[in-house]
Scaffold this motif. Structure first.
Motif, PDB file in Angstrom:
ATOM      1  N   UNK A 179      -5.626  10.455   6.307  1.00 19.13           N
ATOM      2  CA  UNK A 179      -6.752  10.319   7.236  1.00 19.13           C
ATOM      3  C   UNK A 179      -7.439   8.963   7.098  1.00 19.13           C
ATOM      4  N   UNK A 180      -7.356   8.339   5.922  1.00 20.25           N
ATOM      5  CA  UNK A 180      -7.932   6.999   5.726  1.00 20.25           C
ATOM      6  C   UNK A 180      -7.166   5.987   6.568  1.00 20.25           C
ATOM      7  N   UNK A 181      -5.860   6.087   6.540  1.00 19.48           N
ATOM      8  CA  UNK A 181      -5.023   5.172   7.332  1.00 19.48           C
ATOM      9  C   UNK A 181      -5.227   5.393   8.824  1.00 19.48           C
ATOM     10  N   UNK A 182      -5.374   6.653   9.221  1.00 19.86           N
ATOM     11  CA  UNK A 182      -5.561   6.983  10.632  1.00 19.86           C
ATOM     12  C   UNK A 182      -6.828   6.344  11.185  1.00 19.86           C
ATOM     13  N   UNK A 183      -7.932   6.425  10.434  1.00 23.93           N
ATOM     14  CA  UNK A 183      -9.203   5.851  10.885  1.00 23.93           C
ATOM     15  C   UNK A 183      -9.126   4.325  10.925  1.00 23.93           C
ATOM     16  N   UNK A 184      -8.480   3.738   9.948  1.00 26.32           N
ATOM     17  CA  UNK A 184      -8.375   2.280   9.896  1.00 26.32           C
ATOM     18  C   UNK A 184      -7.650   1.727  11.125  1.00 26.32           C
ATOM     19  N   UNK A 185      -6.652   2.441  11.614  1.00 25.03           N
ATOM     20  CA  UNK A 185      -5.852   1.968  12.751  1.00 25.03           C
ATOM     21  C   UNK A 185      -6.387   2.438  14.103  1.00 25.03           C
ATOM     22  N   UNK A 186      -7.509   3.146  14.107  1.00 26.97           N
ATOM     23  CA  UNK A 186      -8.035   3.726  15.340  1.00 26.97           C
ATOM     24  C   UNK A 186      -8.703   2.683  16.229  1.00 26.97           C
ATOM     25  N   UNK A 205     -21.802   4.414   9.850  1.00 27.85           N
ATOM     26  CA  UNK A 205     -21.209   3.277  10.572  1.00 27.85           C
ATOM     27  C   UNK A 205     -19.710   3.324  10.303  1.00 27.85           C
ATOM     28  N   UNK A 206     -18.978   3.857  11.272  1.00 29.16           N
ATOM     29  CA  UNK A 206     -17.558   4.108  11.059  1.00 29.16           C
ATOM     30  C   UNK A 206     -16.654   3.127  11.792  1.00 29.16           C
ATOM     31  N   UNK A 207     -17.214   2.396  12.799  1.00 31.55           N
ATOM     32  CA  UNK A 207     -16.383   1.516  13.610  1.00 31.55           C
ATOM     33  C   UNK A 207     -17.105   0.234  13.953  1.00 31.55           C
ATOM     34  N   UNK A 208     -16.544  -0.533  14.879  1.00 30.35           N
ATOM     35  CA  UNK A 208     -17.194  -1.747  15.350  1.00 30.35           C
ATOM     36  C   UNK A 208     -18.447  -1.371  16.139  1.00 30.35           C
ATOM     37  N   UNK A 209     -19.572  -2.056  15.866  1.00 23.64           N
ATOM     38  CA  UNK A 209     -20.882  -1.684  16.410  1.00 23.64           C
ATOM     39  C   UNK A 209     -21.230  -2.549  17.613  1.00 23.64           C
ATOM     40  N   UNK A 210     -21.667  -1.891  18.694  1.00 19.88           N
ATOM     41  CA  UNK A 210     -22.153  -2.604  19.873  1.00 19.88           C
ATOM     42  C   UNK A 210     -23.040  -1.664  20.672  1.00 19.88           C
ATOM     43  N   UNK A 211     -23.717  -2.216  21.675  1.00 22.31           N
ATOM     44  CA  UNK A 211     -24.675  -1.441  22.465  1.00 22.31           C
ATOM     45  C   UNK A 211     -24.278  -1.474  23.934  1.00 22.31           C
ATOM     46  N   UNK A 212     -24.240  -0.307  24.582  1.00 22.93           N
ATOM     47  CA  UNK A 212     -23.846  -0.229  25.985  1.00 22.93           C
ATOM     48  C   UNK A 212     -25.040  -0.248  26.934  1.00 22.93           C
ATOM     49  N   UNK A 222     -18.407  16.152  14.927  1.00 26.48           N
ATOM     50  CA  UNK A 222     -17.979  14.767  14.746  1.00 26.48           C
ATOM     51  C   UNK A 222     -16.599  14.531  15.342  1.00 26.48           C
ATOM     52  N   UNK A 223     -16.359  13.286  15.750  1.00 30.72           N
ATOM     53  CA  UNK A 223     -15.018  12.867  16.135  1.00 30.72           C
ATOM     54  C   UNK A 223     -14.049  13.239  15.001  1.00 30.72           C
ATOM     55  N   UNK A 224     -12.897  13.798  15.357  1.00 27.08           N
ATOM     56  CA  UNK A 224     -11.965  14.319  14.353  1.00 27.08           C
ATOM     57  C   UNK A 224     -11.517  13.243  13.377  1.00 27.08           C
ATOM     58  N   UNK A 225     -11.191  12.047  13.899  1.00 26.89           N
ATOM     59  CA  UNK A 225     -10.750  10.974  13.007  1.00 26.89           C
ATOM     60  C   UNK A 225     -11.843  10.581  12.023  1.00 26.89           C
ATOM     61  N   UNK A 226     -13.075  10.577  12.498  1.00 23.11           N
ATOM     62  CA  UNK A 226     -14.197  10.220  11.624  1.00 23.11           C
ATOM     63  C   UNK A 226     -14.406  11.313  10.576  1.00 23.11           C
ATOM     64  N   UNK A 227     -14.481  12.550  11.023  1.00 22.12           N
ATOM     65  CA  UNK A 227     -14.710  13.656  10.092  1.00 22.12           C
ATOM     66  C   UNK A 227     -13.637  13.713   9.010  1.00 22.12           C
ATOM     67  N   UNK A 228     -12.409  13.526   9.409  1.00 25.57           N
ATOM     68  CA  UNK A 228     -11.312  13.610   8.441  1.00 25.57           C
ATOM     69  C   UNK A 228     -11.346  12.488   7.410  1.00 25.57           C
ATOM     70  N   UNK A 229     -12.103  11.438   7.720  1.00 26.41           N
ATOM     71  CA  UNK A 229     -12.217  10.328   6.770  1.00 26.41           C
ATOM     72  C   UNK A 229     -13.398  10.442   5.830  1.00 26.41           C
ATOM     73  N   UNK A 230     -14.187  11.529   5.960  1.00 23.25           N
ATOM     74  CA  UNK A 230     -15.418  11.670   5.179  1.00 23.25           C
ATOM     75  C   UNK A 230     -15.236  12.513   3.929  1.00 23.25           C
ATOM     76  N   UNK A 241     -27.824   3.185   6.061  1.00 21.48           N
ATOM     77  CA  UNK A 241     -26.682   3.896   6.639  1.00 21.48           C
ATOM     78  C   UNK A 241     -25.570   3.996   5.606  1.00 21.48           C
ATOM     79  N   UNK A 242     -24.628   4.888   5.877  1.00 20.39           N
ATOM     80  CA  UNK A 242     -23.374   4.877   5.143  1.00 20.39           C
ATOM     81  C   UNK A 242     -22.442   3.930   5.902  1.00 20.39           C
ATOM     82  N   UNK A 243     -22.005   2.879   5.233  1.00 20.57           N
ATOM     83  CA  UNK A 243     -21.338   1.768   5.901  1.00 20.57           C
ATOM     84  C   UNK A 243     -19.831   1.805   5.643  1.00 20.57           C
ATOM     85  N   UNK A 244     -19.077   1.586   6.692  1.00 26.77           N
ATOM     86  CA  UNK A 244     -17.623   1.515   6.552  1.00 26.77           C
ATOM     87  C   UNK A 244     -17.254   0.546   5.437  1.00 26.77           C
TER      88      UNK A 244
END
Length: 761
Positions: free
Chosen positions: A380-387, A524-531, A340-348, A564-567
């Motif tokens: 780590x909660x603050x770090x993810x929020x500002x990411x 669902x850890x961030x803003x969701x969109x499709x590429x 997992x992305x480090x910022x995400x993992x650290x927030x779990x 899902x687990x939702x932010x």
């Protein structure tokens, strides 16, 4: 005296789904009953030992199950469906699993969701029930923990009033009789536990958080007074979770020694009631302050403030810190999530980490650690929020301008005429819900691809081969509308979680859905969109193989969010609309590539219903809007399908209609078609398929069963609107049984089609 802590329940599946593996080995006759029990003992004890090592003071005993805790309680008290009863006093392991899974000639008991979670329980059937204590399984588990690990644990049992409230097959008079029959049996269980040395007994009564009537509170007064008078020298915890309790003033006066309240999912209601009415000086509060249902780290500084507020009303020696509910609803541990992305993992925070948070808070309030250590945990909660993950400008702009996206279509009757002209399907058209069997070979090939042992091209060719094979099978079976089979997908939500930005898939984040069925909810850890396109390639290929229509298969925004687990840093509605816009983009891509029959499944729409009626309308309005936002940009002659699981839809039938899908399929088989009665009260003028056979059971249905289900539906529904389909996807079934079951289904549809055509002529 120091503040202590407690746990309500622990995940039974194990870090690597050891529990699932043992179950399925037993079901497939690869191990015998003795080997099965021995393996389960090892798993069960390892879970208790882990909680002990982490520093949990009151460890739950009896939360471990071979299938489901509601089924365990029903079986313990002899509440066995008539068709499974025999002359044997105790229920065998074989019968226990037959109740849950069905067997040849015996339909499985109904399965439905556990309150508003994604876990599903087996519904007890109480018609002709005569309660009796068959075996005190909790006593055996308590003695096992005490003898083998030295743990004097906290026995856990589902309370009698919640048990009856979750059951079916009785009227009010019978309910009263059943309750009076159960009370002495519960007392017998409790007294045996007391004699074995139990100091605390947790009785789960989550029914108290629903909108209950005063009559139910009177039942609680009667039952718990009898428990109090018949049980001495042991402490009862009346445990609730998932919401604030109703009738707070009456409940806190019940003759119990402890009350468990949820301070996470109560919207502040339980705390406000304590502030307003106080808390009895002769009771212990079991404060659920760590979220037992979501996977984000708790802000422990904030939680410490909450606990400080509680101690203004409750003496410290009468306060236990614990999760908000059983940890059954979250994965076991974060420690193995290396990708997992480090910022995400650290927030779990999964189950093990939540227990560590409980212990951290306990140590803090007992002045063993400083606030600095809590603040370090919270960094780590603050770090993810500002990411950057949570600050995608384009997504935020679209949310601000939702009115620029259409969420309506022309009238359904006009669309129906266009669709009939386009496809010219027979009456009672047959189809399936979407997925076909994911065999060992399919899973093996996917694993090889993920490990790099197969190239992308090799894996794609394999998926094409499976699609071609099943298109041919469907044509041979005579289905009218086909699907590509979803062989490239692990799970209907996980697959999209892998494709969407702002969503992560864990490697070991499994949770139990029902029985041995485990799922990995996306995070669902961030803003969701499709590429890029997610499903177009496989669907277009399938359509190239046949002249019959092939449905595009998507999972809807409500289901993706609910499963899902939702932010938790923005509103759930905002997350829902982000996902809806991403699915809308895929719907448009399918249509642009010639796929004009598109199914957007909302299997979990009802599962997200709030427990409080006053919140229902807002939820349904948001769900309907998100679905329409995702599906309303197509041409008028494109047909939108959807699918929903589980059968209790009486209270949301208006919302189902408001979705404005052209065709909806709904699971009804396990409830024996009871949903059909909803349509006797509500006129539904769109296409509908009431699932005619149960895919959760390995048995092949008989022609008579399916004919009866079709006949019952046609007594209520216009035959010109009725579709014939299984009640859910066929991913978990074997190939042979799938083919045989569909063969019977198509035959039943053909018989009724001929009858109806004859009548029409």
């Amino acid at each position: 005296m120091k503040i202590k802590n407690s746990n309500i329940g622990y995940p039974r599946i194990g870090e690597n789904r050891e529990w699932k593996r043992v179950l399925e080995l037993f079901w497939s006759d690869q191990i015998n009953e003795e080997q099965f029990n021995n393996e389960m003992v090892k798993i069960r004890l390892s879970h208790l030992e882990k909680q002990q090592e982490k520093g949990i003071d009151l460890i739950p005993i009896g939360d471990f199950s071979y299938y489901d805790q509601v089924l365990d309680t029903a079986v313990m008290f002899g509440l066995i469906p008539e068709r499974f009863k025999n002359e044997v006093q105790n229920v065998t392991l074989k019968t226990y699993f037959e109740i849950a899974r069905g067997s040849k000639g015996k339909v499985a008991a109904e399965m439905t969701k556990w309150f508003n979670t994604n876990y599903h329980y087996i519904v007890p059937e109480l018609e002709h029930a005569k309660p009796r204590l068959l075996e005190n399984r909790i006593l055996s588990l308590f003695q096992e923990a005490k003898e083998k690990l030295g743990i004097n644990g906290k026995p856990v049992i589902l309370g009698p009033i919640t048990l009856l409230s979750l059951s079916k097959g009785y009227n009010e008079q019978q309910k009263a009789e059943l309750l009076h029959s159960l009370i002495p049996l519960y007392l017998e269980v409790f007294n045996q536990l007391k004699d074995a040395g139990a100091k605390w007994i947790q009785i789960d009564e989550p029914i108290l958080v629903k909108n209950v009537e005063k009559d139910l509170i009177n039942e609680f007064k009667e039952v718990y007074t009898v428990f109090h008078e018949g049980l001495k020298d042991v402490n009862i915890i009346l445990q609730t979770y998932f919401e604030k309790i109703e009738f707070y003033e009456e409940i806190i006066q019940l003759p119990v020694q402890g009350i468990g309240l949820d301070f996470v999912h109560d919207d502040g209601g339980n705390l406000e009631q304590i502030k307003k009415h106080g808390f009895p000086s002769d009771k212990v509060l079991f404060a659920g302050v760590i979220d037992g249902r979501n996977i984000w780290k708790a802000n422990l500084v904030e939680k410490s403030t909450l606990l400080s507020t509680l101690t203004e009303f409750i003496d410290e020696e009468r306060l236990f810190i614990q999760p908000s509910c059983s940890l059954l609803h979250v994965p076991v541990t974060v420690k193995n999530e290396h990708y997992l992305d480090t910022q995400v993992k650290n927030g779990l925070s999964f189950a093990d980490e939540k227990l560590e948070e409980v212990v951290l808070l306990t140590n803090f309030v007992n002045k063993k650690i400083s606030v600095t250590e809590l603040d370090q945990h919270d960094h780590s909660i603050r770090s993810l929020k500002n990411s950057a993950h949570r600050n995608v400008k384009d997504v935020k702009e679209k949310l601000k301008n939702l009115k620029s996206f259409s969420a309506t279509r022309i009238d359904a009757a006009e669309r129906k005429e266009l669709h009939e002209n386009r496809w010219n399907l027979p009456i009672l058209p047959t189809t399936t819900i979407g997925s076909f069997p994911q065999t060992k070979e399919v899973r093996s090939q996917r694993l090889k691809w993920r490990k790099g042992e197969l190239s992308n091209d090799q894996y794609e060719e394999y998926i094409k081969k499976e699609i071609k094979k099943w298109i041919e099978i469907q044509e041979e079976l005579g289905l009218d509308v086909l699907v590509h089979g979803e062989f490239e997908r692990t799970d209907m939500v996980e697959f999209f979680g892998e494709k969407l930005e702002g969503v992560a898939i864990t490697k070991f984040g499994w949770v139990q859905s029902y029985g041995s069925r485990c799922v990995k909810p996306p995070v669902i850890f961030g803003d969701v969109y499709c590429l890029e396109n997610m499903t177009v390639k496989e669907t277009v290929y399938a359509q190239s193989l046949t002249k019959k229509p092939v449905k595009g298969m998507l999972t809807g925004p409500v289901t993706i969010v609910n499963w899902s687990f939702v932010r938790d840093d923005i509103s759930r509605v905002d997350v829902l609309n982000q996902v809806a816009l991403a699915i809308r983009k895929e719907v448009e891509a399918l249509e642009e590539n010639g796929i004009t029959m598109i199914q957007v499944d909302e299997a979990a729409l009802r599962e997200g219903l709030p427990l409080k009626e006053e919140k229902t309308e807002d939820y349904l309005n948001a769900a309907v809007y998100a679905f329409k936002l995702a599906t309303s940009s197509v041409n008028d002659d494109t047909q939108i399908h959807t699918h929903m699981c589980y059968s209790n839809f009486d209270d949301i039938i208006h919302a189902i209609d408001a979705l404005d899908a052209d065709v909806i399929s709904i699971e009804t088989s396990r409830s024996h078609g009871e949903l059909i009665t909803s349509f006797e009260q509500h006129h539904y003028n769109k296409g509908i398929g009431l699932g005619v056979y149960d895919i959760h059971s390995p048995r092949v249905p008989t022609l008579e069963e399916l004919s009866q289900n079709i006949k019952r539906a046609l007594e209520v529904l216009d035959y010109r609107a009725f579709w014939v389909n299984p009640d859910c996807g066929l991913k978990t079934r074997g190939e042979v049984e799938t083919v045989e079951a569909i063969k019977v289904m198509v035959k039943a549809a053909q018989i009724y089609r001929e009858k109806l055509n004859t009548v029409s002529i």
